[in-house]
Design a protein around this motif. Structure first.
Motif, PDB file in Angstrom:
ATOM      1  N   SER A 153       0.818  -1.209   0.000  1.00  0.00           N
ATOM      2  CA  SER A 153       0.000   0.000   0.000  1.00  0.00           C
ATOM      3  C   SER A 153       0.854   1.262   0.000  1.00  0.00           C
ATOM      4  O   SER A 153       2.015   1.261   0.419  1.00  0.00           O
ATOM      5  CB  SER A 153      -0.938   0.018   1.211  1.00  0.00           C
ATOM      6  OG  SER A 153      -0.205   0.059   2.419  1.00  0.00           O
ATOM      7  N   THR A 209      -5.514   5.900   0.642  1.00  0.00           N
ATOM      8  CA  THR A 209      -4.613   4.750   0.583  1.00  0.00           C
ATOM      9  C   THR A 209      -4.896   3.964  -0.683  1.00  0.00           C
ATOM     10  O   THR A 209      -6.055   3.658  -0.988  1.00  0.00           O
ATOM     11  CB  THR A 209      -4.806   3.822   1.798  1.00  0.00           C
ATOM     12  OG1 THR A 209      -4.598   4.553   2.994  1.00  0.00           O
ATOM     13  CG2 THR A 209      -3.815   2.662   1.737  1.00  0.00           C
ATOM     14  N   ARG A 231      -8.777   3.606  -1.197  1.00  0.00           N
ATOM     15  CA  ARG A 231      -9.529   3.912   0.018  1.00  0.00           C
ATOM     16  C   ARG A 231      -9.524   5.414   0.296  1.00  0.00           C
ATOM     17  O   ARG A 231      -8.497   6.067   0.215  1.00  0.00           O
ATOM     18  CB  ARG A 231      -8.930   3.170   1.212  1.00  0.00           C
ATOM     19  CG  ARG A 231      -8.996   1.658   1.065  1.00  0.00           C
ATOM     20  CD  ARG A 231      -8.272   0.949   2.190  1.00  0.00           C
ATOM     21  NE  ARG A 231      -8.259  -0.496   1.962  1.00  0.00           N
ATOM     22  CZ  ARG A 231      -7.272  -1.302   2.315  1.00  0.00           C
ATOM     23  NH1 ARG A 231      -6.221  -0.807   2.956  1.00  0.00           N
ATOM     24  NH2 ARG A 231      -7.335  -2.588   2.057  1.00  0.00           N
ATOM     25  N   ASP A 283      -9.883   9.999   9.264  1.00  0.00           N
ATOM     26  CA  ASP A 283      -9.123   9.412  10.365  1.00  0.00           C
ATOM     27  C   ASP A 283      -9.013  10.387  11.536  1.00  0.00           C
ATOM     28  O   ASP A 283      -8.838  11.598  11.333  1.00  0.00           O
ATOM     29  CB  ASP A 283      -7.706   9.052   9.917  1.00  0.00           C
ATOM     30  CG  ASP A 283      -7.678   7.837   8.997  1.00  0.00           C
ATOM     31  OD1 ASP A 283      -8.752   7.294   8.698  1.00  0.00           O
ATOM     32  OD2 ASP A 283      -6.570   7.457   8.580  1.00  0.00           O
ATOM     33  N   TYR A 316     -15.043   0.296   4.999  1.00  0.00           N
ATOM     34  CA  TYR A 316     -13.983  -0.282   5.828  1.00  0.00           C
ATOM     35  C   TYR A 316     -13.829   0.522   7.113  1.00  0.00           C
ATOM     36  O   TYR A 316     -14.228   1.686   7.205  1.00  0.00           O
ATOM     37  CB  TYR A 316     -12.657  -0.308   5.063  1.00  0.00           C
ATOM     38  CG  TYR A 316     -12.032   1.055   4.884  1.00  0.00           C
ATOM     39  CD1 TYR A 316     -11.167   1.587   5.851  1.00  0.00           C
ATOM     40  CD2 TYR A 316     -12.299   1.820   3.754  1.00  0.00           C
ATOM     41  CE1 TYR A 316     -10.599   2.849   5.690  1.00  0.00           C
ATOM     42  CE2 TYR A 316     -11.739   3.080   3.594  1.00  0.00           C
ATOM     43  CZ  TYR A 316     -10.890   3.582   4.559  1.00  0.00           C
ATOM     44  OH  TYR A 316     -10.332   4.832   4.414  1.00  0.00           O
ATOM     45  N   LYS A 350     -10.588   1.007  10.248  1.00  0.00           N
ATOM     46  CA  LYS A 350      -9.188   0.673  10.494  1.00  0.00           C
ATOM     47  C   LYS A 350      -8.747   1.207  11.842  1.00  0.00           C
ATOM     48  O   LYS A 350      -9.341   2.132  12.409  1.00  0.00           O
ATOM     49  CB  LYS A 350      -8.287   1.223   9.385  1.00  0.00           C
ATOM     50  CG  LYS A 350      -8.060   2.719   9.431  1.00  0.00           C
ATOM     51  CD  LYS A 350      -7.064   3.132   8.349  1.00  0.00           C
ATOM     52  CE  LYS A 350      -6.749   4.614   8.424  1.00  0.00           C
ATOM     53  NZ  LYS A 350      -5.808   5.041   7.357  1.00  0.00           N
ATOM     54  N   GLU A 372      -4.830   1.799  14.097  1.00  0.00           N
ATOM     55  CA  GLU A 372      -3.365   1.772  14.040  1.00  0.00           C
ATOM     56  C   GLU A 372      -2.774   2.078  15.411  1.00  0.00           C
ATOM     57  O   GLU A 372      -3.359   2.799  16.218  1.00  0.00           O
ATOM     58  CB  GLU A 372      -2.829   2.840  13.073  1.00  0.00           C
ATOM     59  CG  GLU A 372      -3.191   2.660  11.628  1.00  0.00           C
ATOM     60  CD  GLU A 372      -2.690   3.822  10.782  1.00  0.00           C
ATOM     61  OE1 GLU A 372      -2.578   3.646   9.567  1.00  0.00           O
ATOM     62  OE2 GLU A 372      -2.426   4.911  11.344  1.00  0.00           O
ATOM     63  N   ARG A 379      -1.110  -1.763  11.446  1.00  0.00           N
ATOM     64  CA  ARG A 379      -2.456  -1.365  11.028  1.00  0.00           C
ATOM     65  C   ARG A 379      -3.326  -2.593  10.774  1.00  0.00           C
ATOM     66  O   ARG A 379      -2.870  -3.588  10.183  1.00  0.00           O
ATOM     67  CB  ARG A 379      -2.389  -0.536   9.753  1.00  0.00           C
ATOM     68  CG  ARG A 379      -3.759  -0.198   9.146  1.00  0.00           C
ATOM     69  CD  ARG A 379      -3.597   0.485   7.801  1.00  0.00           C
ATOM     70  NE  ARG A 379      -2.954   1.775   7.948  1.00  0.00           N
ATOM     71  CZ  ARG A 379      -2.443   2.460   6.923  1.00  0.00           C
ATOM     72  NH1 ARG A 379      -2.480   1.961   5.698  1.00  0.00           N
ATOM     73  NH2 ARG A 379      -1.876   3.634   7.133  1.00  0.00           N
ATOM     74  N   THR A 433      -7.050  -3.341   8.977  1.00  0.00           N
ATOM     75  CA  THR A 433      -8.132  -2.785   8.164  1.00  0.00           C
ATOM     76  C   THR A 433      -9.147  -3.878   7.882  1.00  0.00           C
ATOM     77  O   THR A 433      -8.793  -4.934   7.338  1.00  0.00           O
ATOM     78  CB  THR A 433      -7.610  -2.229   6.831  1.00  0.00           C
ATOM     79  OG1 THR A 433      -6.569  -1.278   7.086  1.00  0.00           O
ATOM     80  CG2 THR A 433      -8.722  -1.571   6.037  1.00  0.00           C
ATOM     81  N   TYR A 434     -10.388  -3.623   8.253  1.00  0.00           N
ATOM     82  CA  TYR A 434     -11.450  -4.608   8.042  1.00  0.00           C
ATOM     83  C   TYR A 434     -12.416  -4.072   6.991  1.00  0.00           C
ATOM     84  O   TYR A 434     -13.002  -2.997   7.162  1.00  0.00           O
ATOM     85  CB  TYR A 434     -12.199  -4.889   9.342  1.00  0.00           C
ATOM     86  CG  TYR A 434     -13.165  -6.037   9.238  1.00  0.00           C
ATOM     87  CD1 TYR A 434     -12.713  -7.359   9.345  1.00  0.00           C
ATOM     88  CD2 TYR A 434     -14.523  -5.824   9.026  1.00  0.00           C
ATOM     89  CE1 TYR A 434     -13.595  -8.422   9.241  1.00  0.00           C
ATOM     90  CE2 TYR A 434     -15.409  -6.878   8.926  1.00  0.00           C
ATOM     91  CZ  TYR A 434     -14.934  -8.176   9.034  1.00  0.00           C
ATOM     92  OH  TYR A 434     -15.817  -9.223   8.925  1.00  0.00           O
ATOM     93  N   SER A 435     -12.553  -4.812   5.896  1.00  0.00           N
ATOM     94  CA  SER A 435     -13.447  -4.429   4.802  1.00  0.00           C
ATOM     95  C   SER A 435     -14.713  -5.269   4.858  1.00  0.00           C
ATOM     96  O   SER A 435     -14.647  -6.488   5.047  1.00  0.00           O
ATOM     97  CB  SER A 435     -12.749  -4.621   3.451  1.00  0.00           C
ATOM     98  OG  SER A 435     -11.576  -3.831   3.377  1.00  0.00           O
ATOM     99  N   GLU A 452      -7.177  -7.137   6.805  1.00  0.00           N
ATOM    100  CA  GLU A 452      -5.809  -6.937   6.320  1.00  0.00           C
ATOM    101  C   GLU A 452      -4.937  -6.476   7.485  1.00  0.00           C
ATOM    102  O   GLU A 452      -5.274  -5.529   8.192  1.00  0.00           O
ATOM    103  CB  GLU A 452      -5.794  -5.887   5.207  1.00  0.00           C
ATOM    104  CG  GLU A 452      -4.404  -5.473   4.770  1.00  0.00           C
ATOM    105  CD  GLU A 452      -4.428  -4.237   3.904  1.00  0.00           C
ATOM    106  OE1 GLU A 452      -3.472  -3.444   3.976  1.00  0.00           O
ATOM    107  OE2 GLU A 452      -5.422  -4.037   3.159  1.00  0.00           O
TER     108      GLU A 452
END
Length: 275
Positions: free
Chosen positions: A92, A113, A146, A150, A205, A207, A209, A221, A223-225, A257
């Motif tokens: 990424s 991203t 993406r 944030d 998604y 995320k 971190e 990190r 990340t859930y989609s 991810e």
């Protein structure tokens, strides 16, 4: 009682007005400070490079096989398998843009991203007879752009390397291009490759971190989609090689991810900025 309520409302209104004014002042002064600093490459100090794994991604594969075997006997079988990838990776590139300051603690930012994910799947052997079998393989890729919001607290939000840690929570949407090339390996070991398939889908998604400064700024990190995507849904035999079943479906599920992130220009961050 009524007087107490009025007093409380007045105090709350005063606090809110003061907070809003302070926030506006902070945002205005932050961007003014960046302009005065004559640092044209300062936004590039927010660049993120990542590498990770998609090993939490699972898929559903099913087919209705209605053909004759080598002995001219009709095979009518409904086969379903839940698969995890045999190989998975993610790369990424990201950049964020502050839209509001949280004093000297962090920022609210628009985060972008671009992610490339690759996963290979393989089914168990499906036996047509006691000696003849087929194995289905799927080489899949995802290209995701993406875009989200944030909440970034710590060094990566204010670009201050005197702060040792950082944290992020965020959410957004990701236009995602799914590509897949299916193939079948028979008893003789020969491979029959089908036509490449592709599909575009919008995936929401979330995320989270956590990071630390160690010369460079590093982050972990997750990340859930969300959502399921039918990449393959074929019911016409003539659309696929003769060795394929009559009806085939390949569906990717919601996935997680896990990535290791570094910010390559973080050594250029200043120390103990006023913001």
């Amino acid at each position: 009682m009524k007087n107490n309520i009025n007093k409380a409302a007045l105090i709350l209104l005063t606090i809110l007005c003061t907070s809003i004014a302070n926030a506006q002042y902070t945002v205005r002064e932050y961007f003014a400070s960046v302009a005065r600093s004559n640092e044209p490459f300062r936004p590039l100090q927010r660049i993120e490079l990542g590498y990770g794994f998609y090993n939490m991604n699972t898929a559903n594969f099913q087919f209705d096989y209605n053909k004759t075997d080598v002995n001219n006997q009709l095979i009518d079988t409904y086969y379903v398998a839940t698969m995890k990838p045999t190989a998975a990776m993610s790369a990424s590139f990201g950049l964020h843009f502050p839209i509001a300051m949280l004093r000297n603690r962090g920022v609210v930012a628009v985060a972008t991203t671009f992610a490339y994910n690759k996963m290979d799947y393989e089914t168990d052997k499906f036996y047509l007879t006691s000696t003849n079998y087929l194995t289905y393989k799927f080489a899949t890729t995802q290209l995701a752009a993406r875009l989200g919001v944030d909440l970034m607290v710590g060094n990566h939000g204010v670009l201050d390397k005197s702060k040792p840690t950082c944290y992020t929570i965020g959410l957004g949407l990701a236009p995602t291009q799914f590509n897949m090339t299916p193939s079948i390996i028979g008893t003789d070991g020969k491979t029959t490759t089908g036509d490449a398939l592709s599909k575009m889908k919008m995936q929401p998604y979330i995320k989270a971190e956590i990071g630390f400064m160690a010369g460079l700024n590093f982050k972990l990190r997750a990340t859930y989609s969300f959502g399921r995507t039918d990449i393959m849904r074929i019911t016409t035999p003539s659309a696929v090689p003769a060795s394929y079943p009559l009806a085939t479906t390949f569906q990717l599920r919601s996935n997680l991810e896990l990535a290791f992130i570094m910010m390559p220009l973080s050594p250029a961050w200043r120390k103990s900025r006023w913001y």
